[in-house]
Enzyme design. Structure first.
Site, PDB file in Angstrom:
ATOM      1  N   ARG C 131       0.982  -1.296  -0.090  1.00 20.40           N
ATOM      2  CA  ARG C 131      -0.171  -0.031   0.025  1.00 20.40           C
ATOM      3  C   ARG C 131       0.822   1.214   0.085  1.00 20.40           C
ATOM      4  O   ARG C 131       0.366   2.471  -0.541  1.00 20.40           O
ATOM      5  CB  ARG C 131      -0.949  -0.112   1.274  1.00 20.40           C
ATOM      6  CG  ARG C 131      -1.965  -1.009   1.098  1.00 20.40           C
ATOM      7  CD  ARG C 131      -3.179  -1.143   2.086  1.00 20.40           C
ATOM      8  NE  ARG C 131      -3.783   0.380   1.846  1.00 20.40           N
ATOM      9  CZ  ARG C 131      -4.684   0.562   2.944  1.00 20.40           C
ATOM     10  NH1 ARG C 131      -4.730   0.116   4.010  1.00 20.40           N
ATOM     11  NH2 ARG C 131      -5.265   2.013   2.961  1.00 20.40           N
ATOM     12  N   TYR C 146      -9.723  14.132  -5.869  1.00 22.46           N
ATOM     13  CA  TYR C 146     -10.126  15.075  -5.153  1.00 22.46           C
ATOM     14  C   TYR C 146      -9.287  15.249  -3.853  1.00 22.46           C
ATOM     15  O   TYR C 146      -9.018  14.329  -3.277  1.00 22.46           O
ATOM     16  CB  TYR C 146     -11.618  15.184  -4.951  1.00 22.46           C
ATOM     17  CG  TYR C 146     -12.160  13.912  -4.252  1.00 22.46           C
ATOM     18  CD1 TYR C 146     -12.396  12.548  -4.837  1.00 22.46           C
ATOM     19  CD2 TYR C 146     -12.458  13.963  -2.853  1.00 22.46           C
ATOM     20  CE1 TYR C 146     -12.952  11.430  -4.305  1.00 22.46           C
ATOM     21  CE2 TYR C 146     -12.703  12.831  -2.216  1.00 22.46           C
ATOM     22  CZ  TYR C 146     -13.122  11.530  -2.929  1.00 22.46           C
ATOM     23  OH  TYR C 146     -13.454  10.301  -2.098  1.00 22.46           O
ATOM     24  N   PRO C 147      -8.977  16.522  -3.533  1.00 22.46           N
ATOM     25  CA  PRO C 147      -8.723  16.470  -2.006  1.00 22.46           C
ATOM     26  C   PRO C 147      -9.777  16.796  -1.149  1.00 22.46           C
ATOM     27  O   PRO C 147     -11.020  17.230  -1.420  1.00 22.46           O
ATOM     28  CB  PRO C 147      -7.857  17.971  -2.108  1.00 22.46           C
ATOM     29  CG  PRO C 147      -8.682  18.823  -3.264  1.00 22.46           C
ATOM     30  CD  PRO C 147      -9.102  17.743  -4.229  1.00 22.46           C
ATOM     31  N   MET C 148      -9.556  16.695   0.208  1.00 19.09           N
ATOM     32  CA  MET C 148     -10.525  16.761   1.187  1.00 19.09           C
ATOM     33  C   MET C 148      -9.796  17.081   2.656  1.00 19.09           C
ATOM     34  O   MET C 148      -8.747  16.834   2.826  1.00 19.09           O
ATOM     35  CB  MET C 148     -11.436  15.416   1.220  1.00 19.09           C
ATOM     36  CG  MET C 148     -10.677  14.163   1.656  1.00 19.09           C
ATOM     37  SD  MET C 148     -11.845  12.829   1.904  1.00 19.09           S
ATOM     38  CE  MET C 148     -12.778  13.625   3.387  1.00 19.09           C
ATOM     39  N   LYS C 150     -10.945  16.903   7.131  1.00 18.93           N
ATOM     40  CA  LYS C 150     -12.015  16.540   8.312  1.00 18.93           C
ATOM     41  C   LYS C 150     -12.323  17.781   8.581  1.00 18.93           C
ATOM     42  O   LYS C 150     -11.530  18.826   9.058  1.00 18.93           O
ATOM     43  CB  LYS C 150     -11.345  15.537   9.135  1.00 18.93           C
ATOM     44  CG  LYS C 150     -11.146  13.975   8.512  1.00 18.93           C
ATOM     45  CD  LYS C 150     -12.369  13.456   8.456  1.00 18.93           C
ATOM     46  CE  LYS C 150     -12.305  11.962   8.276  1.00 18.93           C
ATOM     47  NZ  LYS C 150     -11.384  11.527   7.115  1.00 18.93           N
ATOM     48  N   HIS C 173     -16.580   3.505   7.253  1.00 19.91           N
ATOM     49  CA  HIS C 173     -16.166   3.696   5.951  1.00 19.91           C
ATOM     50  C   HIS C 173     -15.414   2.858   5.112  1.00 19.91           C
ATOM     51  O   HIS C 173     -15.692   2.890   3.971  1.00 19.91           O
ATOM     52  CB  HIS C 173     -15.226   5.200   6.272  1.00 19.91           C
ATOM     53  CG  HIS C 173     -15.286   6.049   5.223  1.00 19.91           C
ATOM     54  ND1 HIS C 173     -16.465   6.891   4.742  1.00 19.91           N
ATOM     55  CD2 HIS C 173     -14.259   6.752   4.589  1.00 19.91           C
ATOM     56  CE1 HIS C 173     -15.964   7.735   3.672  1.00 19.91           C
ATOM     57  NE2 HIS C 173     -14.789   7.817   3.673  1.00 19.91           N
ATOM     58  N   GLN C 186      -8.358   2.395  -4.857  1.00 20.88           N
ATOM     59  CA  GLN C 186      -8.385   3.979  -4.218  1.00 20.88           C
ATOM     60  C   GLN C 186      -7.172   4.062  -3.643  1.00 20.88           C
ATOM     61  O   GLN C 186      -6.456   3.368  -2.897  1.00 20.88           O
ATOM     62  CB  GLN C 186      -9.535   4.123  -3.105  1.00 20.88           C
ATOM     63  CG  GLN C 186      -9.410   5.247  -2.332  1.00 20.88           C
ATOM     64  CD  GLN C 186     -10.662   5.177  -1.341  1.00 20.88           C
ATOM     65  OE1 GLN C 186     -11.725   4.687  -1.506  1.00 20.88           O
ATOM     66  NE2 GLN C 186     -10.545   5.720  -0.077  1.00 20.88           N
ATOM     67  N   SER C 224     -18.547  10.767   6.579  1.00 18.21           N
ATOM     68  CA  SER C 224     -18.394  11.968   5.405  1.00 18.21           C
ATOM     69  C   SER C 224     -19.497  12.919   5.588  1.00 18.21           C
ATOM     70  O   SER C 224     -19.232  13.939   5.693  1.00 18.21           O
ATOM     71  CB  SER C 224     -18.765  11.389   4.295  1.00 18.21           C
ATOM     72  OG  SER C 224     -17.667  10.488   3.525  1.00 18.21           O
TER      73      SER C 224
END
Lengths: 250, 250, 250, 250, 250
Positions: C131, C146-148, C150, C173, C186, C224
């Site tokens: 990984r 896409y960036p995100m 919390k 999740h 992913q 989310s």
């Protein structure tokens, strides 16, 4: 909730521009010389009020990428501000500068700001007149300008406070400001209905560290901590008319 | 609520620029060579303080689209920062770079940061002097710069906390920072009244992974979790003056 | 609150560019041919790791106005990412593309992600190694990036949750994500201290409808629904090196 | 909380462009004529599906400064959308238009939208098929497009509501929409994982006042009042292929 | 919650443009003369309704950097607004101006605004007709335009209030407005479904200080204090058609 009464003096335009060095370099050398002289004359005439008008103009070269030049104009009639802005824009250096920010406002003084015992004609008191039509400290080396609004958000809504609570908060804020008397001169202009924030704050000082000290200290006043929303901060140093020609490289 | 006392050292300008390759390519080859040499000299002179001044300058080439070049200048007088910025802007490479961001601030140290037993002249202690007028780790390979503010929002309002609560939160935060001693050097500059955020944070390290580790770990400190608002992050690698000519392709 | 332990693998640069057709058209036809060939070689070399390095590069043509081209580079050293970015920028096609977005991050795996019974040297387990240094599904037809971050807002503050609550939310999740195994690959990269959001998410699939299905379903996960803040979404289709010359019209 | 089941039909690209009159004027007159004819052919071919494909394309000239032209393309495969976008971009008029906005999404119908008694193969019902692969009212004179998301903020978090509460709110919303049957045609496209907002709404009508009436009335539905976040609104009038040549001034 | 009934009159386009002095200067002198005359004719024709249509057009030169020119057009059909916008854009001065902002809306009057005793055909009352199809005070020297929305945030959600509470808040607001009768003329246009904010407010006065006084006083009304969100403010002075040629320097 009724609005506190305010008195208004001169209209104010903060005209912030970026210098386009590439456009300048493309101009033929003799044109550059004429353009720089014209810019110097425009700024000198505005500052000297050679048109016989009243008001004040003062010019700064700015630090950082947000703008290179800031002209502050104070005049009784908004049309005069527009004429000054357009005159510069349509001069030879106009196409070598772009207007990256501006701020339209009017000098504002709270009716309650007058000293006790002023009597009923508050607006005629010399104290108030001197604040509505101020002399700017044109020899101060540095300037700081920023627009701001009072917060209207959840429990922190300035416009829902009672009048006496607002007044008390502003008095405490004023006390912080007065500790900087002699070090920082502050001019507050109102801009509701004129521009995107509610007020403009312009600070003048010979020592730019005082801008930081003043704003830092005020941030802990309840009125700033809970209610202030700040726009961009612009800092610059005085550019006297005699320096304008050199500044443009003329 | 009274503001904590701070001490201030050098003024700081972070000058971030984008390189315009098309403008560069349009320049005649001999001009490019002269322009690259001039840029190298400007940067070398600033770093070497050849004007006999004091302070520090250090240059980075940046990763990502936000900027290509970052020059950090520390000087006692803000006018010197402006001169360095304008000198570069008006050099031959000036019209091949655009200033895409900048940050104006001043090195800030809390009066409480001095070790116990320093006595009353805190600002004269060698520890404080070394923080106000620091030596930057100019040989560190990487830099990270970001501006930030403390939150003033609903129940999470930093400026309404009591002084001892703020101090305790900052102490915990400081402990996190100290775990990175030897791996990351941190310089904090204050920018209230000078720029749009309240502080600038500049990190230096030979290992950019440490930037992530440090910021990640701090995010779980209460002071960051509840009170930190972050601006853009800029990351770059050291560009020594000898490399500047090549960088510009000269 | 202590931060969860993470392991980090390759650094990642998402380099998003817009193609300037007018600039391309102004180039003489023979130069265009050379420029297209050079771009193809740069991309082919990066993907083939012809410099003998390790890592991965993969290129997409993007749908919509936000960008035309996205190159994803994974390398052990951030300097290599910068070299790849700068090499493309300073190639002949460089002045026909502008960098409209980029994202700098590092592959991140939670230490808790290792399967039960891995023992103490979690980072040496083949699962974790695969990984940290992944093979990207380079034959997948489509990509979504896409960036995100919390959220840290009022009662919805991720960083103030207890560690076990955070872990439980992430497990739920993860279960949603695993339902897309075989349909969507992913890769999560961490970007605190490196870029403006906290994580980057890159999805690979042969069927772009799965991007919608996956993100839609996850939006209803508590993690989310309550805690995710999303940046811009970028979607594109695979552009293999052999297609690059044609893409540039060469 | 499990996500409601949705069915998806054609992918959709809203391609919004600004016309650059100065670039157009710089083109030699014969080229302008050829360019306008090519643009007309591209749009006519897309609308007529002359490649034998399936889907729909429809073009509008826009009111206001946000865009001058909007092409809506519906196709089964996202690659086709990309080809249409790129084909226009690389045509002769491509360098006289810039893509100022775009929106990538996919037609979405809730599985619960099927009429009672449809049986288990909901997706095969003619009602659902007609919504997944709709005929657009291509003779409607006006269009309104806007993206939107459901709010996730404090107590107003759509994704934390129970499924039956969400369904009830949507039913009330649907009743408002149905009062405009015959006056406004509405197409909803989902864009999670594809673009920056969660849905796109495209309205068609002969009377643009109905856009205002519909959106105004819906704003008072609880689902909009509490949960809707709106992006930019784009309004335009139908530009039939025969008018495209004239529109470009060819 | 059902929406209050509204009546709509003319559609409105606020068309805001920046003048590009450099592009103008590049035009040959004879072309500049023709272009200025054409612009003057376009504006004079729109204001004089020489096409025999109905509606109103009025032009302003703007103060500050946000725009240089604002044309307000009111017409029964949105197509006419688009024709006026496009006609100007494609005239000779079109490539010397860029559209920096615009606002599309429709004159809106609440059905409850009619005086008592108007009877059932409210829309036919002369009072309502005069508000739906107003005469603008074209001789007023100054204009102020700003878009706004009603807040939908936590406890401050306008669209969740009861109808009678909304009506009472609006009545108080109306009383503030009426105190400026004779000093400020106000036109409210609705823009849900048409543009990005919910309403546009256009104020006309001979004294721009009244814009500040009115907006300041209203900010303390509960309806503004709790529920108003404001867009950008644009202020300008009347530019009569005879002045347009000179304004363009022709």
């Amino acid at each position: 909730m009724s609005a506190p009464e305010t008195l208004e003096g001169w209209f104010a335009l903060h005209d912030l521009r970026r210098f386009d060095g590439a456009a300048w370099d493309r101009m033929p050398a003799p044109d550059r010389e004429k353009a720089a002289a014209e810019a110097r004359d425009l700024i000198a005439d505005a500052e000297a009020l050679t048109d016989g008008g009243i008001g004040l103009s003062i010019t700064y070269e700015m630090v950082g990428h947000k703008a290179d030049l800031m002209m502050i104009h104070l005049r009784p009639d908004m049309t005069q501000l527009h004429d000054l802005e357009q005159g510069f824009d349509r001069s030879m250096v106009g196409s070598c500068t772009s207007r990256v920010y501006s701020y339209l406002s009017v000098i504002e003084v709270s009716r309650h700001a007058a000293p006790q015992g002023t009597g009923s004609n508050v607006e005629d008191s010399p104290y108030i007149q001197a604040r509505l039509y101020p002399e700017l400290p044109e020899n101060s080396r540095f300037v700081c300008f920023y627009p701001m609004s009072k917060r209207r958000q959840g429990d922190d809504n300035w416009y829902l406070l009672g009048g006496s609570e607002r007044a008390e908060l502003m008095r405490a804020h004023g006390r912080t400001g007065r500790r900087y008397a002699g070090k920082v001169t502050q001019v507050v202009t109102g801009s509701m209905g004129l521009d995107d924030w509610e007020w403009g704050v312009t600070l003048f000082s010979d020592d730019p560290l005082q801008f930081k000290k003043l704003v830092y200290e005020m941030r802990f006043d309840d009125v700033s901590a809970r209610f202030a929303e700040f726009g961009p901060f612009f800092v610059g140093k005085r550019l006297v008319p005699e320096g304008v020609g050199r500044w443009f490289g003329g």
